[in-house]
Design a protein around this motif. Sequence first.
Motif, PDB file in Angstrom:
ATOM      1  N   ASP A 107      10.400 -13.098 -47.303  1.00  0.00           N
ATOM      2  CA  ASP A 107       9.557 -14.251 -47.633  1.00  0.00           C
ATOM      3  C   ASP A 107       8.120 -14.011 -47.215  1.00  0.00           C
ATOM      4  O   ASP A 107       7.180 -14.314 -47.964  1.00  0.00           O
ATOM      5  N   VAL A 108       7.950 -13.455 -46.021  1.00  0.00           N
ATOM      6  CA  VAL A 108       6.608 -13.170 -45.520  1.00  0.00           C
ATOM      7  C   VAL A 108       5.932 -12.145 -46.429  1.00  0.00           C
ATOM      8  O   VAL A 108       4.768 -12.297 -46.804  1.00  0.00           O
ATOM      9  N   MET A 120       4.617 -13.751 -49.603  1.00  0.00           N
ATOM     10  CA  MET A 120       3.423 -14.564 -49.355  1.00  0.00           C
ATOM     11  C   MET A 120       2.216 -13.693 -49.012  1.00  0.00           C
ATOM     12  O   MET A 120       1.086 -14.034 -49.331  1.00  0.00           O
ATOM     13  N   MET A 121       2.470 -12.546 -48.363  1.00  0.00           N
ATOM     14  CA  MET A 121       1.383 -11.644 -47.984  1.00  0.00           C
ATOM     15  C   MET A 121       0.581 -11.186 -49.191  1.00  0.00           C
ATOM     16  O   MET A 121      -0.622 -10.957 -49.088  1.00  0.00           O
ATOM     17  N   HIS A 132      -0.611 -12.696 -51.503  1.00  0.00           N
ATOM     18  CA  HIS A 132      -1.652 -13.648 -51.879  1.00  0.00           C
ATOM     19  C   HIS A 132      -2.758 -13.756 -50.827  1.00  0.00           C
ATOM     20  O   HIS A 132      -3.680 -14.548 -50.992  1.00  0.00           O
ATOM     21  N   LEU A 133      -2.663 -12.965 -49.766  1.00  0.00           N
ATOM     22  CA  LEU A 133      -3.667 -13.009 -48.689  1.00  0.00           C
ATOM     23  C   LEU A 133      -4.780 -12.002 -48.955  1.00  0.00           C
ATOM     24  O   LEU A 133      -4.561 -10.984 -49.622  1.00  0.00           O
ATOM     25  N   ARG A 172      -3.733  -9.419 -44.771  1.00  0.00           N
ATOM     26  CA  ARG A 172      -2.462  -8.786 -45.161  1.00  0.00           C
ATOM     27  C   ARG A 172      -2.195  -7.572 -44.270  1.00  0.00           C
ATOM     28  O   ARG A 172      -1.068  -7.359 -43.817  1.00  0.00           O
ATOM     29  N   MET A 232      -0.338 -18.661 -45.069  1.00  0.00           N
ATOM     30  CA  MET A 232       1.081 -18.588 -45.430  1.00  0.00           C
ATOM     31  C   MET A 232       1.777 -19.920 -45.182  1.00  0.00           C
ATOM     32  O   MET A 232       2.672 -20.307 -45.924  1.00  0.00           O
ATOM     33  N   ARG A 233       1.355 -20.647 -44.154  1.00  0.00           N
ATOM     34  CA  ARG A 233       1.919 -21.963 -43.872  1.00  0.00           C
ATOM     35  C   ARG A 233       1.629 -22.905 -45.052  1.00  0.00           C
ATOM     36  O   ARG A 233       2.487 -23.643 -45.491  1.00  0.00           O
ATOM     37  N   MET A 262       1.066 -21.959 -48.133  1.00  0.00           N
ATOM     38  CA  MET A 262       1.890 -21.510 -49.248  1.00  0.00           C
ATOM     39  C   MET A 262       3.329 -21.983 -49.113  1.00  0.00           C
ATOM     40  O   MET A 262       3.932 -22.435 -50.077  1.00  0.00           O
ATOM     41  N   ALA A 263       3.867 -21.884 -47.892  1.00  0.00           N
ATOM     42  CA  ALA A 263       5.249 -22.324 -47.651  1.00  0.00           C
ATOM     43  C   ALA A 263       5.372 -23.821 -47.883  1.00  0.00           C
ATOM     44  O   ALA A 263       6.363 -24.291 -48.451  1.00  0.00           O
TER      45      ALA A 263
END
Length: 192
Positions: free
Chosen positions: A132-133, A136-137, A139-140, A145, A183-184, A186-187
């Motif tokens: 999951d991480v 999401m990474m 998109h950083l 990243r 990421m928070r 995004m989650a």
Amino acid sequence: MENLNLLADETLVRRYAEGQDEAFDALLSRYKDRLYTYIVRQLRDTEKANDVFQDTFVKVITTLRNGRYTESGKFYAWLQRIAHNLVIDHFRSIETENTLSNDEAEGRLLDNVASSAENCEDELVATQTLKDVRSMMEHLPETQRQVVFMRFYQNLSFKEIADETGVSINTALGRMRYALLGMRRMAGATAG
């Protein structure tokens, strides 16, 4: 413009939970030096202290964003309790490593089916979390990243990350913080 530094901790917590990231910045700047000093005194190792400090704020962010913080008027005491528990976890992990190196203890541990099942479940959860991480990474920004990858996938300390990337420890910590905030968000967007 409103000066967030003049607001009470509980007001800042409420505002952060409502999505105002600047409120968290105010809390962080209010307590970071005091908390970091506490952690360093406990661990007597600045490299580990940096890791525990960052992990403390990861837990704080998670708890606040999930609405699990209970207002008691003692935000710093709560913050310090989280750090204290992470310090204890650190010492327990060292103790566990020492215990596991003992052949006799290792044999007993492997005979314990419940412990083995828990370890399998923990490993599955950790694997899924890392997947999951990783998604999401993507998109950083590259600098964020890179820090997330080095921390979670290469298990580097923040000092090692700083040395590897040619930045200060504070910059590495800041990049991780902003990556975690991103990421928070995004989650939260995928959960809601």
